[in-house]
Design a protein around this motif. Structure first.
Motif, PDB file in Angstrom:
ATOM      1  N   THR A  92       0.829  -1.210   0.000  1.00  6.67           N
ATOM      2  CA  THR A  92       0.000   0.000   0.000  1.00  6.67           C
ATOM      3  C   THR A  92       0.868   1.267   0.000  1.00  6.67           C
ATOM      4  O   THR A  92       0.364   2.371   0.014  1.00  6.67           O
ATOM      5  N   GLN A  94       3.593   4.324  -0.927  1.00  8.20           N
ATOM      6  CA  GLN A  94       3.682   5.282  -2.036  1.00  8.20           C
ATOM      7  C   GLN A  94       5.152   5.693  -2.165  1.00  8.20           C
ATOM      8  O   GLN A  94       5.539   6.787  -1.754  1.00  8.20           O
ATOM      9  N   GLN A  96       8.721   7.093  -3.077  1.00  2.32           N
ATOM     10  CA  GLN A  96       9.165   8.291  -3.799  1.00  2.32           C
ATOM     11  C   GLN A  96      10.043   7.863  -4.981  1.00  2.32           C
ATOM     12  O   GLN A  96      11.201   7.504  -4.808  1.00  2.32           O
ATOM     13  N   TRP A 128       6.720  -1.934  -8.894  1.00  2.00           N
ATOM     14  CA  TRP A 128       6.694  -0.605  -9.495  1.00  2.00           C
ATOM     15  C   TRP A 128       7.759  -0.474 -10.581  1.00  2.00           C
ATOM     16  O   TRP A 128       8.885  -0.968 -10.423  1.00  2.00           O
ATOM     17  N   LYS A 134       5.295   4.223 -12.257  1.00  2.00           N
ATOM     18  CA  LYS A 134       3.944   3.665 -12.178  1.00  2.00           C
ATOM     19  C   LYS A 134       3.938   2.216 -11.689  1.00  2.00           C
ATOM     20  O   LYS A 134       4.959   1.514 -11.755  1.00  2.00           O
ATOM     21  N   GLU A 135       2.760   1.799 -11.197  1.00  2.00           N
ATOM     22  CA  GLU A 135       2.606   0.427 -10.709  1.00  2.00           C
ATOM     23  C   GLU A 135       2.531  -0.544 -11.875  1.00  2.00           C
ATOM     24  O   GLU A 135       2.010  -0.204 -12.935  1.00  2.00           O
TER      25      GLU A 135
END
Lengths: 436, 176
Positions: A92, A94, A96, A128, A134-135
């Protein structure tokens, strides 16, 4: 294949080679991979995708460090270079991307392990593309505690396939034989050589394990009856049956690609000759008729041709013959001792052992005409090559540092990994099919 | 079977072997049984009188060993030819089997450690079959002998030098 196409200006289906060609231009020299755990990886001048496997949340509360298993899997494949990190990222998170980019990372994996009420573990991860920011997808799998290593291998398979466009082989299995004193054991282990389990213990030698195409059975030669007899054994149940126990020696079993028949070397009519028989050893039919040694037969992927070893010209050389019978054609011409042919799943390559100046070396030949076979090791006692089911790696046995070891290598010989470091002698490896 | 009969069979077999293309070689020369001259003991041998410091050794272990029938035939590198030195072993075993038709032998071929396990298994098989072929030509029934191979899997001695390899390239004749 967003990630791959980022590297490849060419809109064609991306391949490992396309990636490597681009990387060799853009990255320059890459340092050797660090060894992780017992897997020792070596490679000189190779180029690989730099990937960071972050620590998974709560992975330290299980028996297996999943991120480390994923990393060593990917490094062994030869097309990735693990970047050290102590950062923890779960699925989950994010991350950098600019930070990771500045560290030279092109791909990033994070995840978590959560114990469920029923005792299983929920293993989640995400991949990623750092360069594009992007995922690239992820998964969630609930597994039994005993299957945590397998869950990590499945993550490595997912990453490998997303980034190369080809199926990974990390969740497959290998079989091999160990000898410790006068005890022999046929073992089945993960493709990284870990988590080995004994399929057969014996006071007598065991050689030539051969996986059935569905990965459920192993055929092998056991000397438990004071002679060579071919058996087949169900891996999950341990149930055994005799495949060939004729007068004389019975050896060198190999399955047909459809699993419905076996080929083996029998001396029941005098001399070692090749026979094809049903999957229970029924109706053995002689394929070769020579006054010489004919042995080590293996089917081509289409099931129509057998490659085998014969000393009909003096020393052992590799030949091929149609399974249905017909003209025998010589395949190897360089060197006076060529044995143990193994064919890649696409039928393009043949790995074999060739004696050169007294040393037994692993060779890889492209079977199309004109290609010169290449020795791909610097060891002297190579034996028993077999291909990974995706055709990108070869497992073989050799001696290194005064010990019998199992190695994997890329087909060009550039990336090698040492598996199964035990004090026992370890020999006769065979890479299993996709099966779990 | 008496000795004359056996000798006749052996000679016929030898003649046949010498003429055929098989690599089995029980050739026509007589076996070099014992060519050593007896050591000086009674002063009658050439060389004159007995030295006062001389001690003649009597070796019972040696005579005991020779009384037994040998069970191992050793081979040269990459060879299946039964050398003259081991012809007496094969002949003596053939005599025992021909005398008692209920007796059975397993002939186990072995190789040295060099090379692949399957190819060595086939090489060992060839050595074992070389011996069973010789036995059968000396009158042994086909049902009395089975040629099997252990390849390089069961060395007689450990080691990676020529001395060890020479001891491992062999066929063992074992009762069943």
């Amino acid at each position: 294949m967003a990630f791959s196409s980022h590297f490849c200006a060419n809109p064609m289906r991306p391949s490992i080679h396309a990636l490597l060609v681009f990387l060799s231009l853009s990255l320059g020299l890459v340092s050797a991979s660090e060894a992780q755990f017992r897997v020792e990886i070596s490679g000189v001048g190779a180029t690989q995708v730099p990937i960071a496997i972050a620590r998974f949340r709560d992975e330290d509360r299980t028996t297996q460090v999943l991120s480390a298993i994923v990393r060593s899997d990917l490094e062994r494949a030869g097309v990735f270079r693990g970047i050290d990190t102590t950062v923890l990222i779960d699925e989950t998170g994010q991350p950098q991307m600019s930070d990771w980019r500045s560290r030279g990372v092109d791909a990033l994996v994070g995840g978590s392990v959560t114990r469920l009420a029923d005792g299983r573990f929920d293993v989640r991860f995400k991949l990623w593309d750092v360069v594009k920011g992007k995922e690239m997808g992820g998964q969630s799998n609930a597994v039994a505690p005993t299957d945590l290593r397998l869950a990590a291998h499945h993550i490595a398979d997912f990453v490998y396939e997303k980034l190369t466009g080809e199926k990974g082989v990390f969740s497959t299995r290998i079989a091999y034989v160990t000898r410790s004193g006068s005890r022999y054991a046929l073992r089945v282990a993960d493709a990284d050589g870990e988590a080995g389990q004994v399929a057969l213990n014996s006071p007598e030698p065991i050689i030539s394990p051969a996986w059935s195409p569905n990965g459920q059975e192993l055929a092998y030669v056991s000397f438990e009856a004071q002679k060579a007899v071919v058996y087949a054994q169900e891996v999950a149940s341990g149930k055994r049956r005799v495949i060939a126990n004729f007068r004389g020696s019975n050896s060198a079993p190999a399955w047909s690609p459809d699993g419905q028949s076996l080929v083996a070397t029998l001396s029941r009519e005098g001399g070692s000759q090749i026979f094809v028989m049903g999957r229970n050893g029924e109706n053995p039919k002689r394929v070769t008729s020579s006054p010489s040694i004919d042995t080590e037969a293996t089917f081509t992927p289409d099931g129509r041709t057998l490659y085998f070893v014969s000393d009909r010209s003096g020393g052992p050389q590799i030949y091929r013959v149609p399974v249905a019978g017909g003209a025998v054609e010589r395949v190897t011409f360089t060197g006076d001792y060529n044995i143990s042919p193994a064919l890649s799943p696409d039928g393009r390559y043949m790995a074999y052992i060739s004696r050169q100046s007294g040393a037994f070396k692993l060779y890889v030949a492209e079977l199309s005409k004109g290609a010169t076979p290449q020795a791909i090791t610097d060891t002297r006692d190579d034996e028993s090559p077999s291909f990974a089911p995706n055709g990108r790696l070869i497992i073989y046995a050799t001696r290194s540092g005064g010990r019998d070891v199992l190695m994997t290598t890329t087909l060009d010989g550039k990336i090698k990994a040492k598996l199964v470091s035990t004090t026992a002698d370890v020999r006769e490896p065979m890479w299993g099919p996709y099966d779990r | 079977m008496n000795t004359i009969q056996f000798t006749t069979i052996a000679l016929v077999a030898s003649a046949f072997l010498a003429g055929c293309a098989s690599s089995v070689k029980l050739d026509d020369k007589p076996a070099p049984v014992e060519s050593r001259t007896p050591t000086t003991s009674g002063g009658k041998a050439a060389g004159g009188s007995t030295s006062p410091t001389q001690v003649a050794s009597v070796d019972l272990t040696k005579s005991a060993a020779s009384a037994e029938i040998g069970r191992v035939v050793y081979f040269d590198y990459d060879s299946f030819v039964i050398k003259d030195d081991f012809r007496p072993v094969v002949e003596a075993q053939a005599k025992v089997l021909s005398t008692d038709r209920t007796k059975k032998l397993s002939v186990e071929g072995h190789t040295d450690e060099r090379g692949g396990s399957e190819y060595n298994l086939a090489l060992g098989q060839k050595r074992a079959e070389s011996v069973t072929k010789a036995l059968k030509l000396l009158g042994v029934n086909d049902t009395q002998v089975e040629a099997v191979s252990f390849g390089k899997e069961r060395p007689a001695v450990q080691g990676s030098d020529e001395a060890a390899w020479a001891k491992n390239r062999r066929a063992e004749l074992n009762n069943r």
